[in-house]
Design a protein around this motif. Structure first.
Motif, PDB file in Angstrom:
ATOM      1  N   GLY A 188      -4.969   0.101 -15.730  1.00 16.48           N
ATOM      2  CA  GLY A 188      -6.598   0.529 -16.464  1.00 16.48           C
ATOM      3  C   GLY A 188      -6.334   0.061 -15.406  1.00 16.48           C
ATOM      4  N   VAL A 189      -6.302   0.063 -13.909  1.00 20.23           N
ATOM      5  CA  VAL A 189      -7.640  -0.211 -12.952  1.00 20.23           C
ATOM      6  C   VAL A 189      -8.383   1.611 -12.273  1.00 20.23           C
ATOM      7  CG1 VAL A 189      -7.851  -0.533 -10.829  1.00 20.23           C
ATOM      8  CG2 VAL A 189      -6.336  -1.260 -11.563  1.00 20.23           C
ATOM      9  N   SER A 190      -9.874   0.892 -12.207  1.00 19.76           N
ATOM     10  CA  SER A 190     -10.544   2.025 -12.243  1.00 19.76           C
ATOM     11  C   SER A 190     -10.071   3.374 -10.962  1.00 19.76           C
ATOM     12  CB  SER A 190     -12.025   1.584 -11.791  1.00 19.76           C
ATOM     13  OG  SER A 190     -12.338   1.135 -11.162  1.00 19.76           O
ATOM     14  N   PRO A 191     -10.706   4.464 -10.532  1.00 17.92           N
ATOM     15  CA  PRO A 191     -10.204   4.873  -9.467  1.00 17.92           C
ATOM     16  C   PRO A 191     -11.363   4.173  -8.110  1.00 17.92           C
ATOM     17  CG  PRO A 191     -11.222   6.157 -11.037  1.00 17.92           C
ATOM     18  CD  PRO A 191     -11.176   5.181 -12.138  1.00 17.92           C
ATOM     19  N   ALA A 192     -11.965   3.666  -8.136  1.00 18.48           N
ATOM     20  CA  ALA A 192     -12.944   3.038  -7.566  1.00 18.48           C
ATOM     21  C   ALA A 192     -12.005   1.847  -7.106  1.00 18.48           C
ATOM     22  CB  ALA A 192     -14.505   2.636  -7.594  1.00 18.48           C
ATOM     23  N   GLY A 193     -11.019   1.415  -8.168  1.00 17.61           N
ATOM     24  CA  GLY A 193      -9.887  -0.194  -7.276  1.00 17.61           C
ATOM     25  C   GLY A 193      -8.541   0.004  -6.949  1.00 17.61           C
ATOM     26  N   GLU A 246      -7.612   1.616  -4.216  1.00 21.20           N
ATOM     27  CA  GLU A 246      -7.098   0.902  -3.446  1.00 21.20           C
ATOM     28  C   GLU A 246      -7.625  -0.866  -2.786  1.00 21.20           C
ATOM     29  OE1 GLU A 246      -5.731   3.512  -1.203  1.00 21.20           O
ATOM     30  OE2 GLU A 246      -5.830   4.951  -2.921  1.00 21.20           O
ATOM     31  N   ASP A 247      -7.521  -0.755  -3.975  1.00 24.66           N
ATOM     32  CA  ASP A 247      -7.781  -2.551  -3.840  1.00 24.66           C
ATOM     33  C   ASP A 247      -6.405  -3.700  -4.006  1.00 24.66           C
ATOM     34  OD1 ASP A 247      -8.458  -5.454  -3.672  1.00 24.66           O
ATOM     35  OD2 ASP A 247     -10.492  -4.917  -4.817  1.00 24.66           O
ATOM     36  N   ARG A 248      -5.829  -3.457  -3.276  1.00 26.10           N
ATOM     37  CA  ARG A 248      -4.359  -3.984  -3.540  1.00 26.10           C
ATOM     38  C   ARG A 248      -4.326  -5.669  -4.323  1.00 26.10           C
ATOM     39  NH1 ARG A 248      -1.285  -3.373   2.613  1.00 26.10           N
ATOM     40  NH2 ARG A 248      -2.087  -1.394   3.243  1.00 26.10           N
ATOM     41  N   LEU A 249      -5.257  -6.372  -4.013  1.00 27.63           N
ATOM     42  CA  LEU A 249      -5.578  -7.229  -4.592  1.00 27.63           C
ATOM     43  C   LEU A 249      -5.819  -7.749  -6.561  1.00 27.63           C
ATOM     44  CD1 LEU A 249      -6.945 -10.338  -1.815  1.00 27.63           C
ATOM     45  CD2 LEU A 249      -4.276 -10.222  -3.285  1.00 27.63           C
ATOM     46  N   ALA A 250      -6.684  -6.411  -6.561  1.00 28.87           N
ATOM     47  CA  ALA A 250      -7.585  -5.696  -7.703  1.00 28.87           C
ATOM     48  C   ALA A 250      -6.278  -5.622  -8.794  1.00 28.87           C
ATOM     49  CB  ALA A 250      -8.190  -5.062  -7.762  1.00 28.87           C
ATOM     50  N   LEU A 251      -4.833  -4.647  -7.494  1.00 27.33           N
ATOM     51  CA  LEU A 251      -3.690  -3.790  -8.187  1.00 27.33           C
ATOM     52  C   LEU A 251      -2.935  -5.280  -8.502  1.00 27.33           C
ATOM     53  CD1 LEU A 251      -3.678  -0.940  -6.107  1.00 27.33           C
ATOM     54  CD2 LEU A 251      -3.707  -1.124  -8.593  1.00 27.33           C
ATOM     55  N   LEU A 252      -2.932  -5.691  -7.732  1.00 28.01           N
ATOM     56  CA  LEU A 252      -2.028  -7.346  -8.977  1.00 28.01           C
ATOM     57  C   LEU A 252      -2.547  -7.797  -9.102  1.00 28.01           C
ATOM     58  CD1 LEU A 252      -1.042  -8.223  -4.505  1.00 28.01           C
ATOM     59  CD2 LEU A 252       0.900  -7.433  -6.077  1.00 28.01           C
ATOM     60  N   ASP A 253      -3.725  -8.512  -9.826  1.00 32.25           N
ATOM     61  CA  ASP A 253      -3.821  -9.001 -10.747  1.00 32.25           C
ATOM     62  C   ASP A 253      -3.806  -8.197 -11.746  1.00 32.25           C
ATOM     63  OD1 ASP A 253      -5.180 -10.869  -8.882  1.00 32.25           O
ATOM     64  OD2 ASP A 253      -7.319  -9.867  -9.022  1.00 32.25           O
ATOM     65  N   ALA A 254      -4.115  -6.182 -11.710  1.00 31.50           N
ATOM     66  CA  ALA A 254      -4.159  -5.935 -13.137  1.00 31.50           C
ATOM     67  C   ALA A 254      -2.214  -5.986 -12.974  1.00 31.50           C
ATOM     68  CB  ALA A 254      -4.931  -4.459 -12.253  1.00 31.50           C
ATOM     69  N   PHE A 255      -1.574  -5.731 -12.170  1.00 34.00           N
ATOM     70  CA  PHE A 255       0.101  -6.084 -12.801  1.00 34.00           C
ATOM     71  C   PHE A 255       0.022  -7.101 -13.524  1.00 34.00           C
ATOM     72  CE2 PHE A 255       4.225  -6.418 -10.642  1.00 34.00           C
ATOM     73  CZ  PHE A 255       4.561  -4.557 -11.560  1.00 34.00           C
ATOM     74  N   GLU A 256      -0.380  -8.154 -12.849  1.00 34.28           N
ATOM     75  CA  GLU A 256      -0.152  -9.573 -12.978  1.00 34.28           C
ATOM     76  C   GLU A 256      -0.336  -9.434 -14.492  1.00 34.28           C
ATOM     77  OE1 GLU A 256      -0.505 -14.388 -13.096  1.00 34.28           O
ATOM     78  OE2 GLU A 256      -1.163 -13.397 -10.720  1.00 34.28           O
ATOM     79  N   GLY A 263       0.632  -1.249   0.082  1.00 33.81           N
ATOM     80  CA  GLY A 263       0.067  -0.326  -0.284  1.00 33.81           C
ATOM     81  C   GLY A 263       0.921   1.565  -0.137  1.00 33.81           C
ATOM     82  N   ASP A 264       1.890   0.942  -0.481  1.00 38.11           N
ATOM     83  CA  ASP A 264       3.073   1.768  -1.021  1.00 38.11           C
ATOM     84  C   ASP A 264       2.543   2.590  -1.911  1.00 38.11           C
ATOM     85  OD1 ASP A 264       3.609   1.997   2.105  1.00 38.11           O
ATOM     86  OD2 ASP A 264       5.852   0.768   1.928  1.00 38.11           O
ATOM     87  N   LEU A 265       2.196   2.852  -2.507  1.00 38.33           N
ATOM     88  CA  LEU A 265       2.176   3.475  -3.912  1.00 38.33           C
ATOM     89  C   LEU A 265       1.955   4.820  -3.548  1.00 38.33           C
ATOM     90  CD1 LEU A 265      -0.037   1.500  -6.632  1.00 38.33           C
ATOM     91  CD2 LEU A 265       2.240   1.100  -6.278  1.00 38.33           C
ATOM     92  N   ALA A 266       2.609   5.718  -4.414  1.00 38.50           N
ATOM     93  CA  ALA A 266       2.724   7.321  -4.694  1.00 38.50           C
ATOM     94  C   ALA A 266       1.086   8.001  -4.937  1.00 38.50           C
ATOM     95  CB  ALA A 266       3.424   7.801  -5.710  1.00 38.50           C
ATOM     96  N   PRO A 267       0.178   8.338  -4.163  1.00 37.07           N
ATOM     97  CA  PRO A 267      -0.775   9.299  -3.705  1.00 37.07           C
ATOM     98  C   PRO A 267      -1.655   9.698  -5.378  1.00 37.07           C
ATOM     99  CG  PRO A 267       0.361  10.349  -2.739  1.00 37.07           C
ATOM    100  CD  PRO A 267       1.578   9.554  -2.852  1.00 37.07           C
ATOM    101  N   GLY A 268      -2.494   9.765  -5.276  1.00 39.89           N
ATOM    102  CA  GLY A 268      -3.348  10.336  -6.540  1.00 39.89           C
ATOM    103  C   GLY A 268      -3.824   8.714  -7.599  1.00 39.89           C
ATOM    104  N   GLY A 269      -2.884   8.229  -7.424  1.00 44.86           N
ATOM    105  CA  GLY A 269      -3.494   6.540  -8.190  1.00 44.86           C
ATOM    106  C   GLY A 269      -2.947   7.004  -9.831  1.00 44.86           C
ATOM    107  N   ALA A 270      -2.235   7.337  -9.914  1.00 45.07           N
ATOM    108  CA  ALA A 270      -0.698   7.108 -11.457  1.00 45.07           C
ATOM    109  C   ALA A 270      -0.708   5.916 -11.582  1.00 45.07           C
ATOM    110  CB  ALA A 270      -0.162   8.276 -11.410  1.00 45.07           C
ATOM    111  N   ASP A 271      -0.164   5.563 -10.328  1.00 43.97           N
ATOM    112  CA  ASP A 271       0.166   3.811 -11.068  1.00 43.97           C
ATOM    113  C   ASP A 271      -0.843   2.951 -11.626  1.00 43.97           C
ATOM    114  OD1 ASP A 271       2.940   3.858 -10.438  1.00 43.97           O
ATOM    115  OD2 ASP A 271       2.386   4.220  -8.451  1.00 43.97           O
ATOM    116  N   ALA A 272      -2.148   3.038 -10.943  1.00 48.49           N
ATOM    117  CA  ALA A 272      -3.435   2.189 -10.683  1.00 48.49           C
ATOM    118  C   ALA A 272      -3.933   2.591 -12.311  1.00 48.49           C
ATOM    119  CB  ALA A 272      -4.382   2.863  -9.352  1.00 48.49           C
ATOM    120  N   ARG A 273      -3.963   3.869 -12.981  1.00 47.68           N
ATOM    121  CA  ARG A 273      -4.632   4.006 -13.894  1.00 47.68           C
ATOM    122  C   ARG A 273      -3.543   3.350 -15.084  1.00 47.68           C
ATOM    123  NH1 ARG A 273      -5.026   9.583 -10.988  1.00 47.68           N
ATOM    124  NH2 ARG A 273      -2.730  10.247 -12.189  1.00 47.68           N
ATOM    125  N   ALA A 274      -2.311   3.670 -15.154  1.00 40.86           N
ATOM    126  CA  ALA A 274      -1.328   3.022 -15.737  1.00 40.86           C
ATOM    127  C   ALA A 274      -2.090   1.765 -16.238  1.00 40.86           C
ATOM    128  CB  ALA A 274       0.596   3.392 -15.131  1.00 40.86           C
TER     129      ALA A 274
END
Length: 308
Positions: free
Chosen positions: A77-82, A84-94, A64-75
Motif C-alpha cells: 500500500g505504499v505509493s510509487p513516490a515512497g 524507494e524510501d526504505r524507512l517508509a517501506l519498513l513502516d508499511a511492512f510493520e 534496497g534489494d527489492l525486485a524492480p518495478g515496485g510490486a512489493d511497495a504496491r502490495a
C-alpha cells in the motif's frame, strides 16, 4: 536458522502474488545450509519457509534489494513516490505484519506466514525485532564496540533461531540461550564474508575498537586484497564466531530426530564458513569465501557424533 544471506533475484514490474513469493523464497537456495531441507516433516518445511520469507523480505527492504518495478511497495500500500524510501517501506511492512495477528495482511508473504503464526501461537516480538534491525541499518552504519554489535545481533539474527524453536515446539530458556549464541555467530560470520559488500552500502560491522586495536582504517577495507592488519582483524572476529558456535553447539544434542539433523546443519554451516575464511588466509575482500559441501558434511558428522 538465522538472518538470511543477501542476494537479489529480480522479477518483472507486473509480478503476481505467487511470483512475488517465489522471487523471495528462491533465495533460500543461496544459504550456507538449506532453510527447510527435504528431510523435515512437510508441515515444518512449510512453516519454516514462511518464516524465511518474512526474514528475507524485510532484509531486502532494508538493503534496497527489492525486485524492480515496485510490486512489493504496491502490495504494502505504499505509493510509487515512497517506493524507494526504505524507512517508509519498513513502516508499511510493520503495519502489515500487525495484520497477521489481528486481520488480513496485504503482502502475499505475510498471508503465507499467517497460518504458521496461528498454528504455533507465535508472538509479534521476534518479527518486530527483525524489522527493528533493518530500521537500525538505515540509521547506524558503524559499531563502536563488540557489545554494540552483539546488541544489533539480538535484533537481526537471534529472533529467527527463536522462531525455529517455536515452530518445532522445542523452545526452553536454555535452548533459547544456546540458539542465540549460534545465531549471533552466524551473523558475525556473514559480516566477515560480506565486508566488501557491506562497505559498498556504507556499512561496517567490524567493531571500531577492534579496527583501532589492529591498526585498520576504513580505507583498508576497500582494497582489492586484505593487508596483514585486516587479515589479523578478520581472524580475531572469526575466532569469536567460532567460540560462539562452540558455546551453542550443545543445542544439537538437546533435541532428537530430524530436528537434530537440521540444527547440526546450521552449526556445521557456520563452522564450515569459518573454515573457508581461514582457508582464504582471512582475505575476505575479493569476495565471500564459501565452504564446500564436503567440508559442510564433515562438520555435520563431527557434531552429530558428539565430537565437537
Amino acid at each position: 536458522m538465522c538472518r538470511p544471506r543477501r542476494g537479489q533475484r529480480p522479477v518483472t514490474a507486473t509480478a503476481t502474488a505467487p511470483r512475488l513469493e517465489r522471487a523471495t523464497l528462491d533465495k533460500a537456495t543461496s544459504e550456507n545450509f538449506p532453510v527447510a531441507p527435504f528431510f523435515l516433516p512437510r508441515a515444518w518445511r512449510e512453516d519454516l519457509m514462511a518464516v524465511y520469507g518474512f526474514a528475507r523480505l524485510v532484509d531486502d527492504i532494508g538493503d534496497g534489494d527489492l525486485a524492480p518495478g515496485g510490486a512489493d511497495a504496491r502490495a504494502l500500500g505504499v505509493s510509487p513516490a515512497g517506493a524507494e524510501d526504505r524507512l517508509a517501506l519498513l513502516d508499511a511492512f510493520e503495519t502489515d505484519l500487525r495484520r497477521v495477528f489481528d486481520g488480513t495482511p496485504r503482502h502475499p508473504l505475510l498471508r503465507r506466514l499467517q497460518p504458521a503464526v496461528r498454528r504455533h501461537r507465535l508472538t509479534p516480538e521476534p518479527f518486530l525485532g527483525l524489522i527493528a534491525a533493518n530500521r537500525q541499518d538505515q540509521l547506524v552504519t558503524r559499531y563502536e564496540t563488540y557489545d554494540d554489535l552483539l546488541a544489533y545481533c539480538t535484533l537481526s539474527a537471534n529472533p529467527v533461531g527463536r522462531l525455529v524453536l517455536a515452530v518445532t515446539g522445542t523452545e526452553t530458556p536454555e535452548r533459547i540461550r544456546l540458539s542465540d549464541a549460534i545465531c549471533t555467530a552466524l551473523q558475525i560470520v556473514e559480516h566477515l564474508q560480506d565486508v566488501a559488500e557491506d562497505l559498498g552500502r556504507d556499512r561496517i560491522y567490524l567493531p571500531a575498537e577492534d579496527m583501532k586495536r589492529f591498526h585498520v582504517q576504513e580505507t583498508d577495507l576497500g582494497a582489492k586484497t586484505a593487508s596483514a592488519s585486516v587479515r589479523a582483524l578478520v581472524a580475531y572476529e572469526a575466532q569469536r564466531a567460532r567460540d560462539l558456535l562452540n558455546e551453542g553447539a550443545p543445542l544439537v544434542g538437546s533435541v532428537h530426530g530430524r530436528l537434530k539433523l537440521l540444527l547440526a546443519g546450521f552449526v556445521a554451516g557456520g563452522r564450515a564458513a569459518v573454515s573457508a575464511i581461514a582457508a582464504a588466509e582471512y582475505d575476505v575482500l575479493p569476495g565471500p569465501p564459501k565452504p564446500g559441501k564436503v567440508q559442510l558434511l564433515r562438520e555435520a558428522g563431527v557434531i552429530l557424533r558428539g565430537e565437537g
